[in-house]
Design a protein around this motif. Structure first.
Motif, PDB file in Angstrom:
ATOM      1  N   THR A  15       0.864  -1.169   0.000  1.00 53.67           N
ATOM      2  CA  THR A  15       0.000   0.000   0.000  1.00 53.67           C
ATOM      3  C   THR A  15       0.904   1.223   0.000  1.00 53.67           C
ATOM      4  O   THR A  15       1.668   1.433   0.946  1.00 53.67           O
ATOM      5  CB  THR A  15      -0.911   0.034   1.238  1.00 53.67           C
ATOM      6  N   GLU A  17       0.977   5.373  -0.426  1.00 56.18           N
ATOM      7  CA  GLU A  17       0.135   6.557  -0.380  1.00 56.18           C
ATOM      8  C   GLU A  17       0.984   7.818  -0.448  1.00 56.18           C
ATOM      9  O   GLU A  17       2.092   7.872   0.100  1.00 56.18           O
ATOM     10  CB  GLU A  17      -0.685   6.602   0.910  1.00 56.18           C
ATOM     11  N   ARG A  53      -3.999   7.043  -3.044  1.00 60.04           N
ATOM     12  CA  ARG A  53      -3.473   5.697  -2.844  1.00 60.04           C
ATOM     13  C   ARG A  53      -3.173   5.061  -4.201  1.00 60.04           C
ATOM     14  O   ARG A  53      -3.961   5.175  -5.129  1.00 60.04           O
ATOM     15  CB  ARG A  53      -4.456   4.839  -2.063  1.00 60.04           C
ATOM     16  N   ASP A  55      -1.685   1.524  -6.507  1.00 64.59           N
ATOM     17  CA  ASP A  55      -1.659   0.072  -6.430  1.00 64.59           C
ATOM     18  C   ASP A  55      -0.234  -0.442  -6.607  1.00 64.59           C
ATOM     19  O   ASP A  55       0.727   0.325  -6.726  1.00 64.59           O
ATOM     20  CB  ASP A  55      -2.630  -0.558  -7.431  1.00 64.59           C
TER      21      ASP A  55
END
Length: 499
Positions: A15, A17, A53, A55
């Motif tokens: 993840t 961000e 966010r 991928d």
């Protein structure tokens, strides 16, 4: 210009961000683009935060060259916070440097094991040389083996990502480039199992290093300090108590030493700029890395942000002035050790996804510090409060270092890369505003410009009659020859000839 470094030993979903804090008084237009030149764009209100966010496609994988850079552009001043989390396995974070703060010369700092570096291309046809300083026997890049002391050369274009892995420590490795580049560093694994974590931070170039630092951990934590030099014969003096001080010598550019300061607050000063990196932990838990900003002048107030990934966070501020926090938070404590000449303010239990404004009774004050937070018992991340603003600016583009970049080799990339596209890619292509690359600028009115121009004229003007050249022109060299002497006039002979 950013990149998502693959700083993990384990496999699992990533993840990644980016949180954008608009510290300007006006709304900001923000554009995010990748190598396909497609963008995600939005408007960000003044003093607000937006989090995007991404991928797994943005993660840079392998010790090789790829095209996975992420560019952020805006017409206002932004702070950009990067956070990467791998399920329960680790957490890393950084505060990104704008393109105006990228440079031509870097020295890497990593953990003791599993060191890595990610170099992101900013300008086309950028020649890069990485001179390796390794504790491991060899490393592999693009299926070629390199030993300690050897150099890896590469040519980068915008969005190119050059990633290098090592099983050991890469601290002291030198990066030189013909154009400014963006550099991220860290380790895929630090600490002792099961309390291991990964760490990452964005490296400042040598011109943004400083000579005065204060290092201190959050309450209840300990830390080690890795000190790196950018010049030969660098002397670092450190004082962690009123009763004693000590020093060390870093003999070469890229030399480093690691010191266990435990819980002490220490004042570090040096004769040449140094890079100071803290690795903070709770004995065996929550290891995290932060590259400290040197003590720097702040005018007015500044904002900071606690990323939403963090469950529990602490704020540590070093300053020479009494400070206040908005929104109002009860200060955990403020201490002013006599050996520092600075005060340290601690705040605990900060709320994630929240901005905080730090101000002082003084219009101008000195400050540094960081946000430290965790997502679990074992995993933590650290974010510097701000990047340094008073360092020297990089050299103008195209001033290539003549000592490197001969006999360069280039890795040829395919036109496309397999894998799914990042979620920043949309079906609409935008013409990006290239007039401001997250640069913090100040508008000057015509009177200020006129005063600055006049000051520069007065400073740079040289009166020609005061120069040595002009003074020497008034003095003739002595000539001893008789023929060069002016004869005396004989008035008696002149009278006879005339009569």
């Amino acid at each position: 210009m950013l990149g998502c470094i693959k700083n993990r030993e384990t496999e699992g979903e990533v993840t990644f961000e980016l949180s954008f804090l608009n510290v300007d008084d006006d709304d900001a237009r923000v554009y995010i683009s990748n190598y396909t030149e497609q963008t995600r764009n939005f408007t960000l209100q003044s003093k607000h935060v937006y989090t995007e966010r991404f991928d797994t496609a943005v993660e840079v994988i392998g010790s090789t060259l790829s095209r996975k850079g992420i560019k952020v552009e805006s017409d206002r001043h932004l702070l950009v916070y990067g956070s990467s989390r791998y399920n329960q396995y680790g957490l890393g974070g950084f505060v990104s440097l704008p393109i105006s703060h990228h440079g031509y010369l870097y020295y890497i700092v990593t953990g003791d094991v599993h060191g890595e570096v990610l170099i992101v291309g900013v300008w086309p046809d950028t020649k890069v040389e990485v001179k390796l300083h390794l504790t491991s026997d060899v490393i592999t890049y693009n299926d070629t083996t390199y030993i300690n002391g050897s150099a890896i050369t590469e040519t980068l274009d915008e969005y190119h990502t050059m990633q290098i892995y090592s099983t050991g420590d890469m601290t002291g490795t030198e990066i030189r480039s013909s154009e400014p580049v963006s550099v991220f560093t860290g380790s895929k694994l630090i600490g002792t199992y099961p309390t291991t974590n990964h760490m990452v931070d964005q490296l400042p170039p040598l011109n943004l290093w400083g000579k005065t630092y204060v290092t201190v951990p959050p309450p209840g934590y300990i830390y080690t300090c890795k000190l790196t030099s950018g010049s030969p014969n660098t002397i670092v003096t450190y004082k962690c108590d009123e009763s004693w001080e000590d020093f060390l010598v870093l003999p070469e550019a890229g030399s480093y030493q690691t010191i266990d300061f435990n819980k002490a607050a220490c004042l570090l000063s040096s004769n040449e700029p140094i890079l100071v990196t803290m690795i903070i932990s709770k004995y065996t838990a929550n290891p995290a890395m932060v590259i400290m900003s040197p003590l720097d002048d702040v005018t007015g107030e500044f904002m900071t942000y606690v990323p939403g990934m963090l469950v529990s966070a602490q704020l540590v501020i070093i300053s020479n002035s009494s400070i206040t926090i908005d929104p109002n938070r009860p200060l955990l404590s403020t201490v002013c050790p006599g050996h520092l000449d600075y005060c340290i303010t601690y705040l605990d239990n900060l709320i994630g996804n929240q901005t905080y404004t730090v101000s002082s009774q003084s219009e101008s004050f000195v400050a540094a510090g960081f946000v430290y937070g965790r997502i679990s018992t074992w995993k933590a991340a650290c974010y510097s409060l701000f990047y340094r603003t008073s360092g020297k600016a990089p050299l103008p583009r195209q001033q290539e270092d003549p000592r490197v970049f001969d006999n360069m080799t280039t890795t040829v990339l395919p036109d496309t890369i397999e894998g799914s596209a990042s979620n920043i890619v949309t079906t609409k292509t935008m013409n990006l505003n290239k007039t401001c690359l997250c640069y913090n600028y100040k508008k000057n009115n015509s009177k200020e410009i006129a005063n600055l121009t006049q000051m520069l004229k007065e400073t740079l003007f040289v009166n020609p009659i005061t120069t040595n050249k002009y003074i020497r022109s008034l003095t003739s060299a002595e000539d001893p020859r008789t023929s060069s002497k002016l004869p005396m006039r004989d008035t008696h002979l002149e009278y006879l000839f005339m009569h």
